[in-house]
Design a protein around this motif. Structure first.
Motif, PDB file in Angstrom:
ATOM      1  N   HIS A   1       0.830  -1.207   0.000  1.00 34.00           N
ATOM      2  CA  HIS A   1       0.000   0.000   0.000  1.00 34.00           C
ATOM      3  C   HIS A   1       0.864   1.256   0.000  1.00 34.00           C
ATOM      4  O   HIS A   1       0.575   2.224  -0.724  1.00 34.00           O
ATOM      5  N   VAL A   2       1.923   1.254   0.801  1.00 32.18           N
ATOM      6  CA  VAL A   2       2.832   2.413   0.825  1.00 32.18           C
ATOM      7  C   VAL A   2       3.485   2.599  -0.540  1.00 32.18           C
ATOM      8  O   VAL A   2       3.628   3.727  -1.033  1.00 32.18           O
ATOM      9  N   ARG A   3       3.873   1.507  -1.173  1.00 30.56           N
ATOM     10  CA  ARG A   3       4.470   1.592  -2.503  1.00 30.56           C
ATOM     11  C   ARG A   3       3.487   2.234  -3.488  1.00 30.56           C
ATOM     12  O   ARG A   3       3.858   3.100  -4.283  1.00 30.56           O
ATOM     13  N   ARG A   4       2.231   1.834  -3.429  1.00 32.19           N
ATOM     14  CA  ARG A   4       1.221   2.411  -4.313  1.00 32.19           C
ATOM     15  C   ARG A   4       0.971   3.880  -4.001  1.00 32.19           C
ATOM     16  O   ARG A   4       0.761   4.702  -4.905  1.00 32.19           O
ATOM     17  N   LEU A   5       0.976   4.227  -2.721  1.00 26.40           N
ATOM     18  CA  LEU A   5       0.827   5.632  -2.335  1.00 26.40           C
ATOM     19  C   LEU A   5       1.942   6.481  -2.923  1.00 26.40           C
ATOM     20  O   LEU A   5       1.703   7.579  -3.468  1.00 26.40           O
ATOM     21  N   LEU A   6       3.169   5.989  -2.821  1.00 22.19           N
ATOM     22  CA  LEU A   6       4.309   6.738  -3.351  1.00 22.19           C
ATOM     23  C   LEU A   6       4.226   6.866  -4.867  1.00 22.19           C
ATOM     24  O   LEU A   6       4.565   7.915  -5.429  1.00 22.19           O
TER      25      LEU A   6
ATOM     26  N   ARG B   1      -6.012  12.652   2.334  1.00 26.26           N
ATOM     27  CA  ARG B   1      -5.967  13.978   1.727  1.00 26.26           C
ATOM     28  C   ARG B   1      -4.592  14.186   1.093  1.00 26.26           C
ATOM     29  O   ARG B   1      -3.578  13.967   1.727  1.00 26.26           O
ATOM     30  N   PHE B   2      -4.604  14.635  -0.154  1.00 26.56           N
ATOM     31  CA  PHE B   2      -3.378  14.898  -0.889  1.00 26.56           C
ATOM     32  C   PHE B   2      -3.234  16.399  -1.130  1.00 26.56           C
ATOM     33  O   PHE B   2      -4.221  17.099  -1.321  1.00 26.56           O
ATOM     34  N   THR B   3      -1.995  16.878  -1.108  1.00 27.90           N
ATOM     35  CA  THR B   3      -1.774  18.286  -1.390  1.00 27.90           C
ATOM     36  C   THR B   3      -1.137  18.454  -2.769  1.00 27.90           C
ATOM     37  O   THR B   3      -0.431  17.567  -3.271  1.00 27.90           O
ATOM     38  N   ASN B   4      -1.427  19.592  -3.390  1.00 22.93           N
ATOM     39  CA  ASN B   4      -0.771  20.047  -4.621  1.00 22.93           C
ATOM     40  C   ASN B   4      -1.212  19.342  -5.885  1.00 22.93           C
ATOM     41  O   ASN B   4      -0.649  19.552  -6.928  1.00 22.93           O
ATOM     42  N   SER B   5      -2.216  18.418  -5.799  1.00 24.21           N
ATOM     43  CA  SER B   5      -2.615  17.755  -7.036  1.00 24.21           C
ATOM     44  C   SER B   5      -3.905  16.996  -6.805  1.00 24.21           C
ATOM     45  O   SER B   5      -4.229  16.587  -5.702  1.00 24.21           O
ATOM     46  N   SER B   6      -4.657  16.800  -7.889  1.00 25.99           N
ATOM     47  CA  SER B   6      -5.776  15.857  -7.857  1.00 25.99           C
ATOM     48  C   SER B   6      -5.186  14.455  -8.003  1.00 25.99           C
ATOM     49  O   SER B   6      -4.100  14.277  -8.525  1.00 25.99           O
ATOM     50  N   VAL B   7      -5.910  13.454  -7.547  1.00 22.19           N
ATOM     51  CA  VAL B   7      -5.375  12.097  -7.488  1.00 22.19           C
ATOM     52  C   VAL B   7      -6.079  11.194  -8.480  1.00 22.19           C
ATOM     53  O   VAL B   7      -7.303  11.127  -8.523  1.00 22.19           O
ATOM     54  N   ARG B   8      -5.314  10.502  -9.291  1.00 22.01           N
ATOM     55  CA  ARG B   8      -5.844   9.495 -10.196  1.00 22.01           C
ATOM     56  C   ARG B   8      -5.666   8.110  -9.564  1.00 22.01           C
ATOM     57  O   ARG B   8      -4.998   7.956  -8.546  1.00 22.01           O
TER      58      ARG B   8
ATOM     59  N   PHE C   1      -7.374  -3.417   1.146  1.00 28.10           N
ATOM     60  CA  PHE C   1      -6.127  -2.802   0.704  1.00 28.10           C
ATOM     61  C   PHE C   1      -5.995  -2.777  -0.824  1.00 28.10           C
ATOM     62  O   PHE C   1      -5.150  -2.063  -1.347  1.00 28.10           O
ATOM     63  N   ARG C   2      -6.817  -3.551  -1.516  1.00 31.96           N
ATOM     64  CA  ARG C   2      -6.765  -3.552  -2.968  1.00 31.96           C
ATOM     65  C   ARG C   2      -7.586  -2.416  -3.584  1.00 31.96           C
ATOM     66  O   ARG C   2      -7.521  -2.193  -4.794  1.00 31.96           O
ATOM     67  N   ARG C   3      -8.339  -1.707  -2.767  1.00 32.35           N
ATOM     68  CA  ARG C   3      -9.120  -0.586  -3.288  1.00 32.35           C
ATOM     69  C   ARG C   3      -8.206   0.472  -3.890  1.00 32.35           C
ATOM     70  O   ARG C   3      -7.092   0.702  -3.417  1.00 32.35           O
ATOM     71  N   LYS C   4      -8.690   1.119  -4.932  1.00 30.62           N
ATOM     72  CA  LYS C   4      -7.892   2.146  -5.584  1.00 30.62           C
ATOM     73  C   LYS C   4      -7.624   3.301  -4.633  1.00 30.62           C
ATOM     74  O   LYS C   4      -8.451   3.637  -3.793  1.00 30.62           O
ATOM     75  N   ILE C   5      -6.474   3.910  -4.808  1.00 30.04           N
ATOM     76  CA  ILE C   5      -6.102   5.021  -3.950  1.00 30.04           C
ATOM     77  C   ILE C   5      -7.142   6.138  -4.024  1.00 30.04           C
ATOM     78  O   ILE C   5      -7.490   6.751  -3.019  1.00 30.04           O
ATOM     79  N   ARG C   6      -7.693   6.382  -5.204  1.00 31.29           N
ATOM     80  CA  ARG C   6      -8.645   7.482  -5.362  1.00 31.29           C
ATOM     81  C   ARG C   6      -9.946   7.216  -4.607  1.00 31.29           C
ATOM     82  O   ARG C   6     -10.714   8.142  -4.336  1.00 31.29           O
ATOM     83  N   ASP C   7     -10.220   5.954  -4.287  1.00 33.77           N
ATOM     84  CA  ASP C   7     -11.444   5.611  -3.565  1.00 33.77           C
ATOM     85  C   ASP C   7     -11.282   5.716  -2.057  1.00 33.77           C
ATOM     86  O   ASP C   7     -12.240   5.471  -1.320  1.00 33.77           O
ATOM     87  N   GLN C   8     -10.106   6.063  -1.599  1.00 34.48           N
ATOM     88  CA  GLN C   8      -9.839   6.139  -0.159  1.00 34.48           C
ATOM     89  C   GLN C   8     -10.065   7.580   0.300  1.00 34.48           C
ATOM     90  O   GLN C   8      -9.151   8.390   0.380  1.00 34.48           O
ATOM     91  N   SER C   9     -11.311   7.874   0.618  1.00 32.51           N
ATOM     92  CA  SER C   9     -11.722   9.254   0.888  1.00 32.51           C
ATOM     93  C   SER C   9     -11.089   9.837   2.142  1.00 32.51           C
ATOM     94  O   SER C   9     -11.057  11.056   2.308  1.00 32.51           O
TER      95      SER C   9
END
Length: 487
Positions: free
Chosen positions: A400-405, A478-485, A467-475
């Motif tokens: 999950h951390v790898r996918r976040l990065l 919160r991300f800064t400086n960009s929208s998340v795909r 944990f297999r859910r897409k990052i964008r579905d994890q409400s």
């Protein structure tokens, strides 16, 4: 010039090696700071006789590096060799800086980085570096000391007192009377090993523990490995281990009376109908309220049957010059007393955390999926299962951390921060068990919140889906400086 890395991992035990291995090939600069002289964490620290896994190694090993030894309950030195091999194969070993103890970490909202201070233990010099993502792989207990109850009369004892966490390499137990105080996994491991070394051993417990005999080798699993390619066999055996462990846990929780009966029957078969099983092996709590202990091939019961070990259920009244005075009036003579009385909880390596210079109490934070903390940017940590193999959860977390990065890099976002908006009163701790070490350290643990993302799941299949859910579905993130795909 200030040193900077993309990812700083604190700890080179199984979790730190797993995180670094997962990030191998991602094109990130990585460094690992380890306070000890070698990698391995628990498997480097503990050197007491018989130290071994109490989890099935097909699930305790990393998914990316399958376990190939025929033993599924493996000795500590074999696990340490496995971790060294993983570190070399994944080119992780070269990233480790030993004898570096992290002291504090301060997040700068302006710089969008962590500034981490650490002590070089050989010289005492304090240095610092900055990192984009900080990962805590420090485990959950103190490495420098184990737990020992307050026993005012212990100094009266004229023999040797040792805690398993600081086992002397030159301790000779042959023909000695050894009392092991405790009945958890460490005691269950020590008793037959000390008996095999020639000691006459007594396990002194305040109350019984659930103990089950399990095979040290998986006959079917070994056959599968002989007839199928390694990766296919490893996957099949891993899932066999996962499902078997889940079944035992769920059966224990849903039908505790039946599980009690099965465990009682198992001990009776091992020790015979004339042995006082109810006194020494019938706990007053339900299975898995505390961790179930395993004895490989019934070695503890073998030691009891052959007269090299026995069990005493009683309370300590006082220590004497030559042993222990019991509350019942009896006396245990001893040459050596082993205080297998547990661990001291220590979360996040006792690192002082700050955000923009302000000290934060991580124990007051709510944990996101048992791997991040609400309101703390670009920080994740490893915390495995307590009812199954630790590494099963670590594998999910590191992936999950790898996918976040990957998401941060692809979108240009600089930070990711969990935000919890639920209630904060009377929240349960991160570890919700009745074990003594948990009760003693509950005030040091982050909280669990409301909703799936904020509860620490103890079910691998549920976590696997979550944990297999897409990052964008994890409400909650919160991300800064960009929208998340999606990732």
């Amino acid at each position: 010039m200030n040193e900077h890395v993309d990812v700083l991992i604190v700890g080179a035990g199984i979790s730190g090696i797993g995180m670094a291995s997962s990030l191998s090939g991602e094109g990130l600069s990585i460094s690992i700071l380890e306070s000890r002289h070698e990698l391995g964490g628990t498997w480097s620290l503990f050197q007491y006789p018989g130290i071994r896994s109490d989890s099935d190694m097909t699930t305790f090993a990393f998914r990316s590096h399958p376990w190939v030894d025929e033993r599924t309950i493996a000795p500590g030195e074999t696990i340490q060799e496995y971790l060294r091999s993983v570190a070399e194969q994944a080119e992780v070993a070269r990233l480790i800086r030993y004898r570096r103890r992290v002291i504090r970490a301060d997040w700068s909202s302006e710089a969008q980085t962590w500034r981490v201070e650490y002590e070089e233990l050989e010289t005492g010099e304090v240095r610092s570096l900055t990192c984009w993502m900080l990962f805590g792989a420090t485990g959950y207990y103190r490495y420098d000391e184990g737990y020992r109850p307050s026993w005012p009369t212990l100094p009266r004892f004229q023999g040797t007192v040792v805690h398993p966490q600081q086992w002397p390499s030159d301790l000779d137990v042959r023909d000695k009377r050894v009392v092991v105080v405790g009945s958890g996994a460490t005691a269950v491991t020590l008793v037959p090993s000390l008996a095999d070394a020639g000691a006459k051993v007594t396990m002194l417990q305040r109350s019984p523990t659930y103990i089950a005999a399990v095979p040290s080798r998986d006959t079917l699993g070994n056959r599968i490995r002989r007839f199928l390619p390694l990766r296919v066999a490893a996957g099949a055996n891993r899932w066999r281990g996962i499902l078997k462990g889940m079944f035992v846990y769920e059966f224990s929780r849903r039908r505790p009376a039946r599980m009690r009966a099965l465990l009682h029957e198992g001990v009776t078969r091992q020790l015979g109908p004339d042995y006082p099983v109810d006194r020494h092996f019938k706990p007053d709590y339900d299975p898995w309220d505390q961790r179930l202990c395993a004895t490989p091939d019934g070695d503890l019961f073998d030691s009891i049957r052959n007269g090299q070990a026995d069990v005493m259920t009683d309370h300590i009244s006082a220590f004497t010059e030559d042993g222990i005075q019991l509350a019942s009036g009896g006396h245990l003579q001893a040459d050596i007393i082993v205080t297998a009385t547990g661990l001291n909880i220590l979360m996040f390596g006792d690192i002082e955390f700050r955000i923009d210079g302000e000290l934060i109490d991580l124990a007051s934070r709510v944990s996101y999926r048992g791997m991040m903390l609400d309101g703390v940017p670009n920080f994740a940590f490893a915390f495995g299962y307590t009812n199954s193999s630790w590494t099963l959860k670590v594998d999910l977390i590191t992936d999950h951390v790898r996918r976040l990065l990957r998401t941060l890099r692809r979108t240009g976002a600089l930070t990711v921060t969990p935000h919890y908006e639920g209630r904060r009163d009377n929240l349960p701790p991160l570890i919700d068990m009745g074990s003594g070490y948990v009760k003693r350290g509950v005030h040091l643990l982050p909280r669990q919140g409301d909703g799936n993302d904020w509860r620490r799941n103890q079910n691998y299949l549920s976590d696997h889906r979550l944990f297999r859910r897409k990052i964008r579905d994890q409400s909650a993130l919160r991300f800064t400086n960009s929208s998340v795909r999606s990732a």
